[in-house]
Scaffold this motif. Structure first.
Motif, mmCIF file in Angstrom:
data_model
loop_
_atom_site.group_PDB
_atom_site.id
_atom_site.type_symbol
_atom_site.label_atom_id
_atom_site.label_comp_id
_atom_site.label_asym_id
_atom_site.label_seq_id
_atom_site.Cartn_x
_atom_site.Cartn_y
_atom_site.Cartn_z
ATOM 1 N N ARG A 1 5.124 -32.077 -0.964
ATOM 2 C CA ARG A 1 6.502 -32.582 -0.885
ATOM 3 C C ARG A 1 7.431 -31.866 -1.858
ATOM 4 N NH1 ARG A 1 8.776 -35.542 3.153
ATOM 5 N NH2 ARG A 1 7.115 -36.674 4.160
ATOM 6 N N SER A 2 6.902 -31.415 -2.977
ATOM 7 C CA SER A 2 7.761 -30.760 -3.971
ATOM 8 C C SER A 2 8.339 -29.451 -3.435
ATOM 9 C CB SER A 2 6.988 -30.508 -5.276
ATOM 10 O OG SER A 2 6.046 -29.472 -5.108
ATOM 11 N N HIS A 3 7.771 -28.910 -2.364
ATOM 12 C CA HIS A 3 8.254 -27.652 -1.790
ATOM 13 C C HIS A 3 9.237 -27.862 -0.639
ATOM 14 C CE1 HIS A 3 5.756 -25.127 -4.237
ATOM 15 N NE2 HIS A 3 4.758 -25.973 -4.030
ATOM 16 N N GLU A 4 9.579 -29.084 -0.392
ATOM 17 C CA GLU A 4 10.443 -29.417 0.736
ATOM 18 C C GLU A 4 11.799 -28.702 0.681
ATOM 19 O OE1 GLU A 4 11.963 -33.454 3.003
ATOM 20 O OE2 GLU A 4 10.866 -33.623 1.111
ATOM 21 N N LYS A 5 12.361 -28.523 -0.477
ATOM 22 C CA LYS A 5 13.710 -27.964 -0.604
ATOM 23 C C LYS A 5 13.742 -26.552 -1.202
ATOM 24 C CE LYS A 5 15.993 -32.450 -0.831
ATOM 25 N NZ LYS A 5 14.947 -33.224 -0.302
ATOM 26 N N ASP A 6 12.606 -25.906 -1.362
ATOM 27 C CA ASP A 6 12.567 -24.559 -1.952
ATOM 28 C C ASP A 6 13.438 -23.575 -1.180
ATOM 29 O OD1 ASP A 6 10.814 -25.456 -3.865
ATOM 30 O OD2 ASP A 6 9.037 -24.622 -2.890
ATOM 31 N N LEU A 7 13.339 -23.613 0.141
ATOM 32 C CA LEU A 7 14.094 -22.669 0.952
ATOM 33 C C LEU A 7 15.597 -22.893 0.778
ATOM 34 C CD1 LEU A 7 13.430 -20.372 2.889
ATOM 35 C CD2 LEU A 7 13.560 -21.995 4.765
ATOM 36 N N HIS A 8 15.990 -24.141 0.690
ATOM 37 C CA HIS A 8 17.409 -24.469 0.493
ATOM 38 C C HIS A 8 17.889 -23.980 -0.880
ATOM 39 C CE1 HIS A 8 21.180 -26.624 0.609
ATOM 40 N NE2 HIS A 8 20.863 -27.201 -0.531
ATOM 41 N N HIS A 9 17.091 -24.190 -1.909
ATOM 42 C CA HIS A 9 17.503 -23.825 -3.267
ATOM 43 C C HIS A 9 17.433 -22.319 -3.537
ATOM 44 C CE1 HIS A 9 18.051 -27.902 -4.540
ATOM 45 N NE2 HIS A 9 16.817 -28.224 -4.237
ATOM 46 N N LEU A 10 16.401 -21.665 -3.039
ATOM 47 C CA LEU A 10 16.208 -20.246 -3.339
ATOM 48 C C LEU A 10 16.830 -19.314 -2.302
ATOM 49 C CD1 LEU A 10 12.495 -20.255 -4.563
ATOM 50 C CD2 LEU A 10 14.569 -20.258 -5.954
ATOM 51 N N GLY A 11 16.979 -19.782 -1.086
ATOM 52 C CA GLY A 11 17.574 -18.972 -0.028
ATOM 53 C C GLY A 11 16.539 -18.251 0.819
ATOM 54 N N VAL A 12 16.982 -17.835 1.993
ATOM 55 C CA VAL A 12 16.074 -17.243 2.975
ATOM 56 C C VAL A 12 15.608 -15.836 2.609
ATOM 57 C CG1 VAL A 12 16.943 -18.632 4.900
ATOM 58 C CG2 VAL A 12 17.972 -16.404 4.421
ATOM 59 N N LYS A 13 16.202 -15.215 1.614
ATOM 60 C CA LYS A 13 15.786 -13.868 1.209
ATOM 61 C C LYS A 13 14.655 -13.887 0.193
ATOM 62 C CE LYS A 13 20.186 -11.699 2.202
ATOM 63 N NZ LYS A 13 21.308 -10.916 1.695
ATOM 64 N N SER A 14 14.268 -15.069 -0.272
ATOM 65 C CA SER A 14 13.218 -15.179 -1.275
ATOM 66 C C SER A 14 11.852 -15.369 -0.625
ATOM 67 C CB SER A 14 13.488 -16.364 -2.205
ATOM 68 O OG SER A 14 12.370 -16.581 -3.042
ATOM 69 N N PRO A 15 10.932 -14.422 -0.835
ATOM 70 C CA PRO A 15 9.588 -14.615 -0.296
ATOM 71 C C PRO A 15 8.899 -15.844 -0.888
ATOM 72 C CG PRO A 15 9.717 -12.575 -1.594
ATOM 73 C CD PRO A 15 11.075 -13.162 -1.561
ATOM 74 N N ILE A 16 9.224 -16.147 -2.123
ATOM 75 C CA ILE A 16 8.620 -17.320 -2.771
ATOM 76 C C ILE A 16 9.079 -18.598 -2.082
ATOM 77 C CG2 ILE A 16 8.513 -18.633 -4.935
ATOM 78 C CD1 ILE A 16 8.618 -15.862 -6.360
ATOM 79 N N ALA A 17 10.343 -18.649 -1.692
ATOM 80 C CA ALA A 17 10.856 -19.816 -0.968
ATOM 81 C C ALA A 17 10.106 -20.013 0.342
ATOM 82 C CB ALA A 17 12.351 -19.651 -0.703
ATOM 83 N N TRP A 18 9.826 -18.920 1.047
ATOM 84 C CA TRP A 18 9.113 -19.023 2.318
ATOM 85 C C TRP A 18 7.671 -19.481 2.131
ATOM 86 C CZ3 TRP A 18 11.234 -19.860 6.668
ATOM 87 C CH2 TRP A 18 12.519 -19.381 6.932
ATOM 88 N N LEU A 19 7.026 -19.049 1.048
ATOM 89 C CA LEU A 19 5.659 -19.511 0.821
ATOM 90 C C LEU A 19 5.659 -21.001 0.457
ATOM 91 C CD1 LEU A 19 2.784 -18.434 1.022
ATOM 92 C CD2 LEU A 19 2.843 -18.064 -1.436
ATOM 93 N N GLY A 20 6.639 -21.422 -0.326
ATOM 94 C CA GLY A 20 6.778 -22.847 -0.611
ATOM 95 C C GLY A 20 7.019 -23.640 0.669
ATOM 96 N N GLN A 21 7.845 -23.096 1.562
ATOM 97 C CA GLN A 21 8.110 -23.755 2.843
ATOM 98 C C GLN A 21 6.832 -23.852 3.666
ATOM 99 O OE1 GLN A 21 11.308 -24.967 3.604
ATOM 100 N NE2 GLN A 21 10.176 -26.047 5.173
ATOM 101 N N ALA A 22 6.005 -22.807 3.613
ATOM 102 C CA ALA A 22 4.730 -22.845 4.337
ATOM 103 C C ALA A 22 3.873 -24.005 3.849
ATOM 104 C CB ALA A 22 3.984 -21.515 4.167
#
Length: 181
Positions: free
Chosen positions: A86-107
């Motif tokens: 659940r802690s990764h729910e908003k990573d993509l929103h906070h980091l943006g779609v250009k961040s590979p880390i955000a996408w792994l958190g979203q996964a």
């Protein structure tokens, strides 16, 4: 499940093992196909472990927010508990779609469990979302700094994936260095 292109399906029918398929794709420099195959075909925790190792070995200085998310990904790998998912729910929103880390958190968020708020009726993510997020994370990582390192990173990332396919335990993978891969 991901709908693989016909060339991958044809090649898969000609080889004996997944590692042979990946080696053939690597030889052909079909990097994107290799990453997509790995992201969708590995068990979810192995896929996240693979993505995590790729990210920590990417030659870029991550932002402090991205470093925090990487630490959260590591926590989930050690203990795949709902609170970490659940802690990764908003990573993509906070980091943006250009961040590979955000996408792994979203996964991780899409890896299982409901994607609705905790007090709402459960809705599971589409099965293909997880693999798409891992694939996106790894491909973005390989293309950091305007693809300056992609000719080196893609093969290294895929060779790490081959090690997983050949039976390496995910914890062993986390201890690997890209040197010599």
């Amino acid at each position: 499940m991901h709908d693989f292109n016909g060339r991958i399906v044809d090649l898969a029918q000609k080889v004996k093992t997944p590692s042979h398929l990946l080696t053939s794709l690597l030889t052909e420099q079909s990097y994107s196909d290799s990453v997509i195959f790995l992201a969708h075909c590995l068990k979810k925790r192995y896929s996240i472990s693979w993505g995590y190792v790729c990210l920590i070995h990417t030659p870029v200085l991550w932002s402090s927010q991205e470093v925090n998310v990487l630490e959260g990904i590591n926590s989930w790998l050690k203990e795949p508990a709902e609170k970490y998912r659940r802690s990764h729910e908003k990573d993509l929103h906070h980091l943006g779609v250009k961040s590979p880390i955000a996408w792994l958190g979203q996964a991780i968020f899409w890896s299982g469990g409901s994607i609705t708020p905790e007090d709402a009726p459960e809705v599971n993510p589409s099965p293909s979302l997880f693999g798409q997020a891992v694939s996106g994370a790894v491909q973005l990582a390989a293309l950091v700094e305007n693809a300056m390192h992609s000719d080196k990173l893609y093969p290294q990332f895929i060779k790490l994936g081959i090690k997983l396919v050949e039976g390496m335990h995910k914890d062993d993978l986390l201890a690997l260095s890209l040197e010599g891969i």
